[in-house]
Design a protein around this motif. Structure first.
Motif, short mmCIF file in Angstrom:
data_model
loop_
_atom_site.label_atom_id
_atom_site.label_comp_id
_atom_site.label_asym_id
_atom_site.label_seq_id
_atom_site.Cartn_x
_atom_site.Cartn_y
_atom_site.Cartn_z
N GLY A 96 122.14 63.10 62.28
CA GLY A 96 120.68 63.19 62.19
C GLY A 96 120.00 62.29 61.17
O GLY A 96 118.84 62.54 60.80
N ARG A 99 116.47 61.13 62.11
CA ARG A 99 115.39 62.11 61.92
C ARG A 99 114.97 62.18 60.45
O ARG A 99 113.79 62.29 60.13
CB ARG A 99 115.83 63.50 62.41
CG ARG A 99 115.92 63.63 63.92
CD ARG A 99 116.10 65.09 64.38
NE ARG A 99 117.12 65.83 63.66
CZ ARG A 99 118.42 65.82 63.95
NH1 ARG A 99 118.87 65.09 64.95
NH2 ARG A 99 119.28 66.53 63.24
N ILE A 100 115.97 62.11 59.56
CA ILE A 100 115.68 62.13 58.11
C ILE A 100 114.85 60.90 57.74
O ILE A 100 113.87 61.00 57.02
CB ILE A 100 117.00 62.16 57.30
CG1 ILE A 100 117.84 63.40 57.62
CG2 ILE A 100 116.72 62.05 55.80
CD1 ILE A 100 117.20 64.73 57.32
N THR A 102 112.91 59.10 59.68
CA THR A 102 111.56 59.22 60.25
C THR A 102 110.69 60.13 59.39
O THR A 102 109.53 59.83 59.12
CB THR A 102 111.65 59.76 61.70
OG1 THR A 102 112.41 58.83 62.47
CG2 THR A 102 110.28 59.95 62.31
N LYS A 103 111.27 61.22 58.94
CA LYS A 103 110.54 62.18 58.09
C LYS A 103 110.17 61.53 56.74
O LYS A 103 109.05 61.71 56.24
CB LYS A 103 111.39 63.42 57.86
CG LYS A 103 110.64 64.59 57.29
CD LYS A 103 109.70 65.16 58.31
CE LYS A 103 109.37 66.59 57.97
NZ LYS A 103 108.41 67.13 58.91
N GLU A 106 107.32 59.14 57.24
CA GLU A 106 106.08 59.91 57.43
C GLU A 106 105.57 60.44 56.08
O GLU A 106 104.39 60.30 55.75
CB GLU A 106 106.41 61.06 58.38
CG GLU A 106 105.32 62.05 58.64
CD GLU A 106 105.86 63.22 59.46
OE1 GLU A 106 105.73 64.38 59.01
OE2 GLU A 106 106.43 62.97 60.55
N LYS A 107 106.45 61.01 55.28
CA LYS A 107 106.06 61.60 53.98
C LYS A 107 105.61 60.54 52.98
O LYS A 107 104.72 60.78 52.18
CB LYS A 107 107.22 62.40 53.37
CG LYS A 107 107.59 63.63 54.14
CD LYS A 107 106.58 64.72 53.91
CE LYS A 107 107.00 66.00 54.60
NZ LYS A 107 105.97 67.03 54.47
N LYS A 149 118.63 68.14 55.17
CA LYS A 149 117.86 68.65 56.30
C LYS A 149 116.41 68.18 56.12
O LYS A 149 115.96 67.98 55.00
CB LYS A 149 117.94 70.16 56.35
CG LYS A 149 119.34 70.69 56.64
CD LYS A 149 119.36 72.21 56.55
CE LYS A 149 120.73 72.79 56.78
NZ LYS A 149 121.80 72.24 55.96
N GLU A 150 115.71 68.06 57.23
CA GLU A 150 114.33 67.58 57.18
C GLU A 150 113.46 68.42 56.25
O GLU A 150 112.62 67.87 55.54
CB GLU A 150 113.72 67.58 58.59
CG GLU A 150 114.29 66.52 59.50
CD GLU A 150 113.75 66.61 60.91
OE1 GLU A 150 112.55 66.35 61.08
OE2 GLU A 150 114.53 66.96 61.81
N ASP A 151 113.67 69.72 56.23
CA ASP A 151 112.82 70.58 55.41
C ASP A 151 113.16 70.51 53.90
O ASP A 151 112.49 71.14 53.09
CB ASP A 151 112.84 72.04 55.91
CG ASP A 151 114.22 72.69 55.86
OD1 ASP A 151 115.19 72.03 55.41
OD2 ASP A 151 114.33 73.86 56.27
N ILE A 153 113.25 67.47 52.34
CA ILE A 153 112.75 66.18 51.88
C ILE A 153 111.66 66.32 50.83
O ILE A 153 111.67 65.62 49.82
CB ILE A 153 112.32 65.31 53.08
CG1 ILE A 153 113.57 64.90 53.84
CG2 ILE A 153 111.49 64.11 52.64
CD1 ILE A 153 113.37 64.16 55.09
#
Length: 162
Positions: A96, A99-100, A102-103, A106-107, A149-151, A153
């Motif tokens: 993943g 996904r990390i 991309t997050k 975005e952040k 995990k994305e949450d 970050i």
């Protein structure tokens, strides 16, 4: 001040680098060590710094650039105060990392190899950090964060914002 690619590089930094080089017993085989020191001093290795090193060592500028462009540690562009490296090696990618990444983009509001507006972060993708058992892996400066995990970050970024 020394002009470099539209920037002013302080003479004091060149003086510090010269003092370091002059203090070495021998500069033979010391190019990587000198480049590390130069990047510590300047924060990156612009063309003028590379040419300065080449002249001091009596080697072609192309040889210095070849080393700088080969090793991912070195950068020719300014970086933020903290460098966030997202491992894109096979294990991390499968677990993943995309996904990390991309997050994080975005952040932070930036793409890879860019600096945040506040100058705090640079985001980069690396081939492998060498911590495959902890995939997906994110490194901030020299600190490794595993099984990210994305949450998580926001929590990671907040550690470096304060």
């Amino acid at each position: 001040m020394v002009k470099a690619l539209g920037e002013d590089l302080p003479k004091e930094k060149f003086d510090e680098l010269e003092k370091f080089i002059d203090s070495m017993q021998t500069t033979k085989g010391a190019l990587i060590e000198i480049l590390h020191k130069a990047q510590d001093i300047f924060g990156y290795l612009p063309r003028d710094v590379q040419l300065y090193i080449a002249r001091k060592l009596g080697i072609p500028g192309a040889e210095v650039y070849g080393v700088v462009s080969f090793y991912s540690y070195f950068t020719t562009k300014p970086r933020g105060k903290h460098t966030i490296s997202v491992c894109m090696g096979t294990a991390c990618f499968v677990k993943g990392a995309e996904r990390i990444a991309t997050k994080l983009k975005e952040k932070l509001g930036i793409e890879a190899d860019e600096i945040t507006k506040d100058g705090l972060f640079t985001l980069k993708y690396v081939r492998c950090i060498g911590a495959c058992g902890l995939a997906p892996v994110v490194m901030v400066d020299d600190k490794v964060f595993g099984r990210v995990k994305e949450d998580e970050i926001d929590e990671i970024l907040d550690k470096y914002r304060s």
